[in-house]
Design an enzyme around this catalytic site. Structure first.
Site, PDB file in Angstrom:
ATOM      1  CG  HIS A 334      -0.259   0.054   2.540  1.00 38.09           C
ATOM      2  ND1 HIS A 334       0.020   1.233   3.195  1.00 38.09           N
ATOM      3  CD2 HIS A 334       0.200  -0.934   3.353  1.00 38.09           C
ATOM      4  CE1 HIS A 334       0.613   0.971   4.353  1.00 38.09           C
ATOM      5  NE2 HIS A 334       0.733  -0.327   4.474  1.00 38.09           N
ATOM      6  CB  CYS A 353       1.086  -3.990   5.378  1.00 41.70           C
ATOM      7  SG  CYS A 353      -0.456  -4.827   5.811  1.00 41.70           S
TER       8      CYS A 353
END
Length: 435
Positions: A334, A353
């Protein structure tokens, strides 16, 4: 393209008594050396020269070192089928270094050294850089930190994932002092990893190298783009896996994982009850009813029983886009509002992440490969609206989350990264090296 290719790729014998100005020297030398690194790095080198010019022994030869510089970054993928062979060549070379007694250490402590300095430790630095092939032997063993040493140290820093500032500081000294036999074992461990990934990976794929905190978008055997990444902390590791990217979420909502609610959100709310409001995070029960923060006992784990959702916007933790791939760990690639982290040498800050620098370039490439009506202009336009839009790729793209701490390229440049998750077991702690 070499770091010092082009019309300036010849050694410049500069006589400072001839009246050549510092400006002209930097124009011919430093800018050529840092062509690959960009104007910001070139400016840093220029400022360094200017700041140290009064301390320099101008009788020493401050030639711009060009002859031993090869391009540290290669257009070949890290997971190239040939990488294991390049590592084998590097292993042979490092075996000879170890058999010859390895390389000496560089004394720590004291002030950081940079171009223009005169210090006995520079002799140690020269010996160390010569032993690893970063500095050519003809540069000599002067105690002056000249442009030969500056170029060699920047090359060493690039090979080890350090900020290439040409400064011999604490982090660089630590990397210099890792013994040759440890580096040899690191190469041997990673050759096994490379052999296991030597098959066909796809015409187009994305590779995340976790210890390098770097991403490669690969197309037809060449790196289309590289992206600096921020990956998981030591206690919240980014998983190593193979998967496929199948969907993009533009202007996404962020649902806070339970682990982050427990470890981060509850402590922050104890410090500042307005934290949720400041970050546009709303609370819902599992029937979809919105709640107020006053309804929760923040001195317990009660908050983990509810859903916390952050609205899209400039402060959203996912930034402007989320890249989804199948996995059981609830992680994804992301964007991020915290872009200053990409400029750090240590980029292990996430909860698992992977944050992607210049994510719009990667997203455009992902979409163009499967959904031709998308281009960079359309990506920018959708993000500008601020409205949620989900796009499924017409054809999923392979993703490889890897753990590679040592590799080599066709030019013989050998790279090392810190074994941040202790998967190499290079110090013989008994932890089995994992692929």
């Amino acid at each position: 393209m070499n770091l010092l290719s082009g019309p300036f790729g010849k050694k410049l014998n500069l006589n400072w008594t001839t009246g050549k100005t510092l400006k002209s020297v930097c124009a011919l030398g430093i800018s050529a050396f840092l062509f690959e690194s960009g104007p910001a790095t070139a400016q840093t080198a220029l400022q360094s020269l200017q700041q140290n010019r009064q301390n320099v022994e101008w009788a020493d030869n401050f030639d711009i070192a060009t002859e031993n510089i090869t391009e540290v970054k290669s257009s070949a993928p890290t997971l190239s089928p040939q990488t294991a062979d390049y590592i084998a060549v590097a292993i042979d070379r490092y075996q000879r270094i170890v058999q010859a007694g390895g390389w000496g250490t560089v004394s720590g402590g004291g002030k950081a050294l940079r171009i223009g300095a005169k210090d006995p430790r520079v002799v140690e630095l020269r010996r160390r850089l010569i032993a690893s092939g970063d500095l050519e032997q003809h540069a000599g063993l002067s105690d002056t930190f000249d442009s030969y040493v500056d170029a060699a140290l920047r090359r060493f820093q690039l090979r080890h994932g350090l900020i290439p500032d040409g400064v011999m500081g604490e982090g660089t000294v630590a990397a210099l002092n890792i013994p040759a036999d440890v580096r040899l074992r690191q190469l041997e461990t990673n050759m096994v990893r490379m052999r296991s990934m030597s098959g066909f990976l796809g015409d187009r794929y994305v590779m995340v190298n976790v210890p390098a905190a770097e991403i490669e978008a690969v197309e037809n055997g060449r790196v289309r783009s590289r992206h600096t990444a921020v990956v998981g902390k030591v206690d919240r590791q980014t998983p190593i896996l193979n998967s496929k990217i199948y969907e993009l979420n533009f202007n996404p909502y962020w649902t806070v994982p339970v682990s982050i609610i427990r470890k981060d959100l509850i402590p922050k709310m104890k410090e500042d009850p307005q934290y949720l409001a400041k970050n546009k995070i709303r609370i819902f029960d599992w029937s979809g009813n919105e709640m107020s923060w006053q309804q929760i006992d923040w001195n317990t784990d009660e908050a983990t029983q509810y859903r916390f959702t952050q609205d899209p916007g400039t402060e959203n933790s996912l930034g402007s886009v989320r890249i989804n791939f199948h996995n059981k760990h609830q992680v994804y690639l992301h964007d991020t509002p915290s872009k200053t982290l990409f400029g750090e040498g240590y980029r292990f800050h996430s909860s698992g992440c992977v944050r992607v620098q210049n994510v719009r370039e990667l997203v455009t490439w992902l979409l163009q490969s499967t959904t031709p009506d998308w281009n960079r202009s359309k990506v920018d336009s959708v993000i500008r609206t601020g409205e949620r839009e989900d796009v499924k790729l017409k054809k999923s793209i392979p993703l490889y989350m890897t753990y590679v701490t040592a590799w080599a390229n066709a030019d013989g440049v050998v790279h090392f990264r810190e074994d941040i998750y202790n998967r190499d077991d290079i110090y013989g702690t008994g932890t089995q090296a994992r692929l």
